[in-house]
Design an enzyme around this catalytic site. Sequence first.
Site, PDB file in Angstrom:
ATOM      1  N   CYS A 129     -30.867  36.200 -59.535  1.00 16.96           N
ATOM      2  CA  CYS A 129     -29.543  35.622 -59.328  1.00 16.96           C
ATOM      3  C   CYS A 129     -29.024  35.003 -60.619  1.00 16.96           C
ATOM      4  CB  CYS A 129     -29.490  34.570 -58.228  1.00 16.96           C
ATOM      5  SG  CYS A 129     -29.889  35.198 -56.610  1.00 16.96           S
TER       6      CYS A 129
ATOM      7  N   ARG B 233     -30.100  39.738 -64.070  1.00 16.75           N
ATOM      8  CA  ARG B 233     -30.875  38.818 -63.238  1.00 16.75           C
ATOM      9  C   ARG B 233     -30.884  39.225 -61.763  1.00 16.75           C
ATOM     10  NH1 ARG B 233     -31.848  34.016 -65.878  1.00 16.75           N
ATOM     11  NH2 ARG B 233     -32.282  33.011 -63.910  1.00 16.75           N
TER      12      ARG B 233
ATOM     13  N   TRP C 195     -29.714  38.572 -56.377  1.00 13.80           N
ATOM     14  CA  TRP C 195     -30.950  39.292 -56.073  1.00 13.80           C
ATOM     15  C   TRP C 195     -31.373  38.765 -54.708  1.00 13.80           C
ATOM     16  CZ3 TRP C 195     -36.150  38.226 -55.098  1.00 13.80           C
ATOM     17  CH2 TRP C 195     -37.029  39.311 -55.231  1.00 13.80           C
TER      18      TRP C 195
ATOM     19  N   ASN D 256     -29.113  29.970 -56.835  1.00 12.67           N
ATOM     20  CA  ASN D 256     -30.236  30.801 -57.278  1.00 12.67           C
ATOM     21  C   ASN D 256     -31.503  30.072 -56.862  1.00 12.67           C
ATOM     22  OD1 ASN D 256     -32.125  32.296 -58.722  1.00 12.67           O
ATOM     23  ND2 ASN D 256     -31.649  31.317 -60.674  1.00 12.67           N
ATOM     24  N   GLY D 257     -32.306  30.690 -56.004  1.00  6.84           N
ATOM     25  CA  GLY D 257     -33.536  30.032 -55.546  1.00  6.84           C
ATOM     26  C   GLY D 257     -33.729  30.258 -54.058  1.00  6.84           C
TER      27      GLY D 257
ATOM     28  N   GLU E 129     -49.817  49.009 -68.789  1.00  9.14           N
ATOM     29  CA  GLU E 129     -48.417  48.788 -69.147  1.00  9.14           C
ATOM     30  C   GLU E 129     -47.627  50.102 -69.074  1.00  9.14           C
ATOM     31  OE1 GLU E 129     -46.527  46.416 -69.301  1.00  9.14           O
ATOM     32  OE2 GLU E 129     -44.845  46.981 -70.549  1.00  9.14           O
TER      33      GLU E 129
ATOM     34  N   LYS F  15     -44.406  50.645 -66.627  1.00 10.52           N
ATOM     35  CA  LYS F  15     -43.082  51.053 -67.127  1.00 10.52           C
ATOM     36  C   LYS F  15     -42.569  52.244 -66.322  1.00 10.52           C
ATOM     37  CE  LYS F  15     -42.021  48.335 -68.835  1.00 10.52           C
ATOM     38  NZ  LYS F  15     -42.769  47.166 -69.081  1.00 10.52           N
TER      39      LYS F  15
ATOM     40  N   GLU G 120     -41.592  51.248 -62.722  1.00  8.59           N
ATOM     41  CA  GLU G 120     -40.410  50.385 -62.647  1.00  8.59           C
ATOM     42  C   GLU G 120     -39.110  51.155 -62.769  1.00  8.59           C
ATOM     43  OE1 GLU G 120     -41.320  47.461 -65.855  1.00  8.59           O
ATOM     44  OE2 GLU G 120     -40.787  46.012 -64.319  1.00  8.59           O
TER      45      GLU G 120
ATOM     46  N   HIS H 262     -65.106  56.574 -60.652  1.00  7.13           N
ATOM     47  CA  HIS H 262     -65.479  55.801 -59.463  1.00  7.13           C
ATOM     48  C   HIS H 262     -64.400  55.863 -58.378  1.00  7.13           C
ATOM     49  CE1 HIS H 262     -68.959  54.245 -61.536  1.00  7.13           C
ATOM     50  NE2 HIS H 262     -68.194  53.943 -62.571  1.00  7.13           N
TER      51      HIS H 262
ATOM     52  N   LYS I 146     -34.685  40.737 -63.824  1.00 10.10           N
ATOM     53  CA  LYS I 146     -35.327  40.449 -65.107  1.00 10.10           C
ATOM     54  C   LYS I 146     -36.147  39.171 -65.056  1.00 10.10           C
ATOM     55  CE  LYS I 146     -35.990  41.144 -69.485  1.00 10.10           C
ATOM     56  NZ  LYS I 146     -36.946  42.209 -69.791  1.00 10.10           N
TER      57      LYS I 146
END
Length: 609
Positions: free
Chosen positions: A2, A27, A73, A99-100, A482, A486, A489, A505, A604
């Site tokens: 947000c 955001r 968001w 926001n929260g 990583e 990527k 995402e 394994h 983000k």
Amino acid sequence: MCGIVGYIGPEEALPVLMNGLKRLEYRGYDSAGVATIDGGLTIGKKVGKVTELEKLIAANPPGGTIGIGHTRWATHGEPNDINAHPHTDQFGEIALIHNGIIENYATIKKTLESDGYTFRTQTDTEVLVQLIRAFYDKGNSLERAFRLALKSVVGTYGVAMISTIEPDRIYAARNGSPLAIGIGDGEYILASDASAIVQHTRHVTYLTDGEMAILERDKYTTKTIDDIPVTKEIEEITFDIGELEKGGYEHFMLKEIFEQPDTIRNAMRGRLQRDESTVRLGGLRTVTEKLRDARRIIIVACGTSWHSALVGEYMFEQLAGIPTEVEYASEFRYRDPVIFKDDLVIAISQSGETADTLAALREAKRRGATAIGIVNVVGSTIARETEAGVYAHAGPEIGVASTKAFTSQLMVLALMTVKLARMRRMGAAEGAQILKAFEELPAKIEETLAHAEQVRAIAHTYAGARNFLYLGRGYNFPVALEGALKLKEISYIHAEGYPAAEMKHGPIALIDENMPVVFVAPDDDIYEKVISNIQEVRARSGRVIAIATEGDERIESLAEHVIYVPRTLPFLAPILNVLPLQLLSYYIAVERGCNVDQPRNLAKSVTVE
Ligand code: M6R
């Protein structure tokens, strides 16, 4: 998570708000909305990106020189027009953005409903604005109602409120979600971060938890929500507006990938102390003795920052000889961690606002550890709450998928490693050799990025794949993680990162002729072992893409595709090896028509737990 923006001043508020929302869209981008006052309260809100809101209000733009805006968001309530912020009280006189998360919203809602307040949305935010209304209806001033409501809620918030009851004031408050106030010439701009402010002024102050601000036409006031005045320090925004633009690139992510020669230079700038073959980190000066005497390092982080922490673990243990543990910040505080007074806890975060990392940091401090930060965003909460720290200096990272911040974090970890190692057991000759390798990195990054066209062609071949495996060992196991993150995402392809030797394994069962397997296989002391793992994949018809060291011709007979990376010291290799993986995920996502900079469901800065 947000984005919040507010404006009061001589100009029309709407263009400032819309511009701010575009800057803050990274955001959250489930919906966007604005509220302004021009006689009455006008609200425009729409599900989808800020451009959808723009279309909605184009014919009838809300007027006035005071207003608030929000990009969402979603947490409580699906993304739709009704649940979009701003939310209003039932009389349409107070508008609030948030926001929260208000954790006790259900109980409050029940009480308010029984008192006759009616609700239109499923959001926790509407409960908060109605609670403010309820306190106001009981005869409190608007300010007191705002404070009383905030004291009644449990959870996190960064909020901004305007009202026709007091049409020349913006109320704002923070608890857990960031809020900055830009102090301009006769105007104030409120925002979740400085990116929405820098266009108007470089002077900024940051609210801390439990604080609120009242912005008026000719002054602003800061106090606690208990009504105790607070004098705030005014800081300078350090980045330029140009850093927030795409600069000719199709996406922020691609721009940020190609910025890495510079961002690595910036991470090193002024920090190499050649005469003593060590590193100078001004932000750690106050904790030098604690660094020297620490018996254990614990690193807390999330996502990509957690991957850099894993590389850091290898660095600290191998070069400085300090036992190191890496924790998911989200797990750390809930498992009653054992912390000793001589533990050094490092929080790594690009945004400096990640709720889980912040909570872990506070827990470590509460238990008596020395807490330091590796943070990119200057002035962020983690940067301010740590005893000492080192900025990554990667500049604003707008693409939701972290790229340049990751390599800058690795660079800072490498710098810290040398500092710690030189204080403990590393000789000057080795220090000097490492400093030389540091200085060679930017050119080697450029060389690696020059393979972009080759990576694009590989991406074209595999863009239709449904799964990917990423494998690496030692320093390059976190690089494999990583690379997989990527890809997941931004292209929504299922990908798993694994230590190469662990493949046998379990994940080996997944391998067939449709499975692309990316090996991070530099020519280091475990090269032969990785080659054996490549053979195992080939024997099962897996399709091998290898990231290898320049000059390694042998690997060409084993891998279908080889992307070469210049040789460097093993502990610096992740900084180079991750670059082709960033490019691979980028080009695959573009090929699949995905929204690279704003992938679905992500934000983000994750400021909720
Ligand atoms: O701002 P932080 O570094 O604390 O963020 C942590 C994660 O949320 C972040 O790295 C996330 O995983 C990114 N989307 C990775 O690309």
